[in-house]
Every structure is written in C-alpha cells, then in structure tokens.
Design a protein around this motif. Structure first.
Motif, mmCIF file in Angstrom:
data_model
loop_
_atom_site.group_PDB
_atom_site.id
_atom_site.type_symbol
_atom_site.label_atom_id
_atom_site.label_comp_id
_atom_site.label_asym_id
_atom_site.label_seq_id
_atom_site.Cartn_x
_atom_site.Cartn_y
_atom_site.Cartn_z
ATOM 1 N N PHE A 198 0.866 -1.176 0.000
ATOM 2 C CA PHE A 198 0.000 0.000 0.000
ATOM 3 C C PHE A 198 0.909 1.234 0.000
ATOM 4 N N PRO A 199 0.393 2.429 -0.189
ATOM 5 C CA PRO A 199 1.252 3.617 -0.199
ATOM 6 C C PRO A 199 2.063 3.770 1.091
ATOM 7 N N PHE A 200 3.363 3.898 0.941
ATOM 8 C CA PHE A 200 4.255 4.197 2.061
ATOM 9 C C PHE A 200 4.560 5.691 2.008
ATOM 10 N N ILE A 201 4.082 6.447 2.990
ATOM 11 C CA ILE A 201 4.211 7.905 2.956
ATOM 12 C C ILE A 201 5.346 8.319 3.891
ATOM 13 N N PHE A 202 6.515 8.494 3.356
ATOM 14 C CA PHE A 202 7.667 8.894 4.160
ATOM 15 C C PHE A 202 7.979 10.387 4.027
ATOM 16 N N ASP A 203 7.321 11.062 3.090
ATOM 17 C CA ASP A 203 7.579 12.490 2.844
ATOM 18 C C ASP A 203 6.378 13.337 3.218
ATOM 19 N N SER A 204 5.307 13.240 2.416
ATOM 20 C CA SER A 204 4.168 14.128 2.617
ATOM 21 C C SER A 204 2.886 13.481 2.095
ATOM 22 N N TYR A 205 1.867 13.504 2.947
ATOM 23 C CA TYR A 205 0.549 12.992 2.555
ATOM 24 C C TYR A 205 -0.044 13.819 1.418
ATOM 25 N N THR A 265 -6.422 -3.034 -16.848
ATOM 26 C CA THR A 265 -7.364 -3.071 -15.734
ATOM 27 C C THR A 265 -6.614 -3.143 -14.417
ATOM 28 N N GLU A 266 -5.533 -3.921 -14.390
ATOM 29 C CA GLU A 266 -4.697 -4.013 -13.195
ATOM 30 C C GLU A 266 -4.043 -2.670 -12.881
ATOM 31 N N MET A 267 -3.547 -1.982 -13.907
ATOM 32 C CA MET A 267 -2.945 -0.659 -13.698
ATOM 33 C C MET A 267 -3.956 0.294 -13.081
ATOM 34 N N GLU A 268 -5.162 0.275 -13.633
ATOM 35 C CA GLU A 268 -6.230 1.157 -13.136
ATOM 36 C C GLU A 268 -6.594 0.803 -11.697
ATOM 37 N N ASP A 269 -6.633 -0.496 -11.385
ATOM 38 C CA ASP A 269 -6.980 -0.939 -10.041
ATOM 39 C C ASP A 269 -5.940 -0.487 -9.019
ATOM 40 N N ARG A 270 -4.661 -0.572 -9.389
ATOM 41 C CA ARG A 270 -3.597 -0.144 -8.477
ATOM 42 C C ARG A 270 -3.732 1.340 -8.152
ATOM 43 N N LEU A 271 -4.015 2.129 -9.178
ATOM 44 C CA LEU A 271 -4.170 3.572 -8.971
ATOM 45 C C LEU A 271 -5.407 3.877 -8.138
ATOM 46 N N LYS A 272 -6.519 3.258 -8.463
ATOM 47 C CA LYS A 272 -7.769 3.527 -7.735
ATOM 48 C C LYS A 272 -7.650 3.128 -6.270
ATOM 49 N N PHE A 273 -6.997 2.000 -6.006
ATOM 50 C CA PHE A 273 -6.869 1.576 -4.619
ATOM 51 C C PHE A 273 -5.965 2.531 -3.838
ATOM 52 N N ALA A 274 -4.874 2.964 -4.467
ATOM 53 C CA ALA A 274 -3.980 3.913 -3.791
ATOM 54 C C ALA A 274 -4.735 5.184 -3.440
ATOM 55 N N GLN A 275 -5.541 5.681 -4.371
ATOM 56 C CA GLN A 275 -6.304 6.903 -4.107
ATOM 57 C C GLN A 275 -7.346 6.677 -3.009
ATOM 58 N N ALA A 276 -8.012 5.514 -3.040
ATOM 59 C CA ALA A 276 -9.014 5.206 -2.020
ATOM 60 C C ALA A 276 -8.366 5.080 -0.646
ATOM 61 N N TYR A 277 -7.208 4.455 -0.610
ATOM 62 C CA TYR A 277 -6.477 4.319 0.656
ATOM 63 C C TYR A 277 -6.140 5.692 1.228
ATOM 64 N N LEU A 278 -5.624 6.570 0.388
ATOM 65 C CA LEU A 278 -5.256 7.910 0.840
ATOM 66 C C LEU A 278 -6.471 8.691 1.330
ATOM 67 N N ASP A 279 -7.600 8.477 0.675
ATOM 68 C CA ASP A 279 -8.824 9.175 1.082
ATOM 69 C C ASP A 279 -9.323 8.693 2.442
ATOM 70 N N GLN A 280 -9.111 7.421 2.739
ATOM 71 C CA GLN A 280 -9.718 6.831 3.924
ATOM 72 C C GLN A 280 -8.838 6.847 5.174
ATOM 73 N N ILE A 281 -7.521 6.940 5.010
ATOM 74 C CA ILE A 281 -6.683 6.811 6.214
ATOM 75 C C ILE A 281 -6.856 7.987 7.189
ATOM 76 N N ILE A 282 -7.209 9.142 6.679
ATOM 77 C CA ILE A 282 -7.387 10.280 7.603
ATOM 78 C C ILE A 282 -8.659 10.116 8.439
ATOM 79 N N ASP A 283 -9.571 9.233 7.999
ATOM 80 C CA ASP A 283 -10.781 8.965 8.786
ATOM 81 C C ASP A 283 -10.539 7.899 9.837
ATOM 82 N N MET A 284 -9.316 7.289 9.818
ATOM 83 C CA MET A 284 -8.948 6.253 10.792
ATOM 84 C C MET A 284 -9.982 5.120 10.816
ATOM 85 N N LYS A 285 -10.468 4.702 9.669
ATOM 86 C CA LYS A 285 -11.488 3.654 9.620
ATOM 87 C C LYS A 285 -10.913 2.331 10.118
#
Length: 278
Positions: free
Chosen positions: A172-179, A213-233
């Motif tokens: 999943f996205p490893f954020i070592f610099d900036s969200y 389709t796999e390329m698109e899925d990787r991008l969509k999941f990364a974006q969804a992950y970034l959207d959701q982690i600030i909600d601490m779900k």
C-alpha cells in the motif's frame, strides 16, 4: 531473478521486498532502473547489461534515494545517471550510504564494488521534461510523497511506465515524505495514464503488468487508501490484510501513515485559517 522478459525489456526481481530493476534495450542506449539488492543479484543484472550493451551508452534512472534503490550504484561507474533535482540536492547523502553499510554489516555482506551516492549527470527539474535517445523519448515527472525526490519515467514509443515506489501490487502507499504531496502524485499518475499510451507498468516493488485493468486498479486503490486513512477507519486494516499477503510485516507503516496524514491535515487547516484571518 527474471520476473518479466519480453521484447526490449527484462525486469529483475530481488529476493528482498520484491524490489525490481528494469533493463530496457533501445537502439541507441541501455536504460536501467535502481540496480539492487544483494551482491549476487547486482552481479546478475550487470552480467546481462554487459551481454547486451554492445558499446551503447548505459543510462541509470534512480527513482528515488531510499538506500535499497541506490545500493548497486557503485557497480556501474560509467553509467549516465538520471534523477530528480531533489535527489541531486539531497542534504543527507552520507546517511543514505551509511544505511547501505549498516545493512551489509548486519548481514555480513561483502561487495566487489564500493557503494556510493550516485552523481547525477542529467537532472530532472520539472514535469514533462524530455530526453531524446534516438527514436525513443523519455518523459519525466516529479513524484514526491513517498520520498521528496521521487521520479516517474515514461518511455515511448514502447509505452513503458517506470513508477518507482508507487502503484505497487504488494505494498500500500508508504508515505515517508508528505501525505498531501502523495495525493498530488497520484493525480499526476492518473494524468500520465491519460496522456500516454501505457503498455507496461513496472513498479519499484511488486509485479510488472501489461494489464490495463490491473494498472487502473492499483491507482484507484492507492487513491481510495489515501482518502480513507485520515478517517482512521477500523476496517482499513482488514481490507489491507486481505489485499496484501505481507501486511503483517508492513502494519507499522500503515499506523505511521495515519498519524502523518492526520498531523499534516491538521497543520494545513491551521495554516489556512491563519492565512484567512491575516
């Protein structure tokens, strides 16, 4: 080590963290990314490069400055190095190399070359910067977020997208610099898929894919992950556990991602309010 081998590109995969190194054969040059990890693995990559090189120039693209991606640099002393301006201006170059030495010391590893921080010959300072190598064009995009010195590369007409430590199928996205910068870089990746005809995607860790389709899925999941982690779900951990087989080994990074994103959003909000009242 060979993970992918087709037409003009061979992708090598290390036993450690599924780290990749792509070797791309152009008519005028050889282009490679991030030679890594273990001495025998670097030797195997080097032997292949020497086999196909035929007096052509060797270009190495360093996707970012994490020590596992620069660990093989000393093995290719005559390479023409490509990296971002932030990579070139890294203020802690010695620390990056010290991590290489610490790794080798910990596992009693001896190398037949001296690890060194790459000296950049071609500096990428802006999005859309191009390097023409005969009939091939390399287009570069700055990619901060994971680290501040990340670099995307698109090679045309082959349609190869070299994404470094983004859009992986094993991490999943490893954020070592900036969200916030990571969010922008994912939007940039989306633009790249729209602007360029991408035929094959090579991540810095994980598997090369030709499946759009796999390329698109990787991008969509990364974006969804970034959207959701600030909600601490709470269910995010279960989602990650189901998607990534090595999640237990990466769990701490997920927690750190959440804290970093939360703090950065908080600081951004406070700054925005202060600016508004000023």
């Amino acid at each position: 080590m060979i993970q992918y081998d087709k037409e003009n590109m061979r992708v090598f995969q290390s036993s450690l963290y599924k780290t990749t190194s792509a070797v791309i054969e152009l008519n005028e040059a050889i282009v490679m990314t991030d030679p890594n990890w273990l001495p025998q693995e670097v030797d195997e990559i080097k032997a292949y490069v020497n086999q196909i090189r035929k007096n052509r120039a060797l270009y190495i693209i360093y996707t970012h400055s994490d020590f596992d991606h620069i660990i093989g640099s000393g093995a290719f002393p005559d390479a023409i190095v490509i990296a971002s301006q932030a990579f070139n201006e890294h203020k802690q170059k010695d620390e990056a190399i010290n991590k290489v030495h610490a790794f080798d010391q910990r596992y009693y590893i001896q190398r037949n070359y001296k690890p060194e921080y790459p000296q950049v010959d071609y500096v990428v300072s802006k999005d859309g910067q191009k390097l023409i190598l005969g009939k091939s064009t390399l287009t570069f995009y700055l990619a901060p977020g994971h680290t501040n010195d990340g670099l995307f590369t698109v090679i045309e007409p082959a349609g190869i997208f070299l994404s470094g430590d983004y859009l992986s199928d094993v991490e999943f996205p490893f954020i070592f610099d900036s969200y916030l910068e990571y969010l922008k870089t994912m939007n940039k990746a989306k633009d790249i898929f729209s602007l360029h005809s991408i035929s094959v995607h090579v991540p810095g860790h994980g598997h090369t894919t030709e499946d759009k389709t796999e390329m698109e899925d990787r991008l969509k999941f990364a974006q969804a992950y970034l959207d959701q982690i600030i909600d601490m779900k709470e269910n995010m951990e279960e989602i990650l556990k189901g998607r990534y087989i090595f999640f237990q080994g990466m769990k701490d990074i997920h927690v750190e991602n959440q804290q970093l994103a939360f703090n950065e959003i908080k600081q951004f909000t406070l700054h925005s309010k202060e600016t508004l009242y000023d």
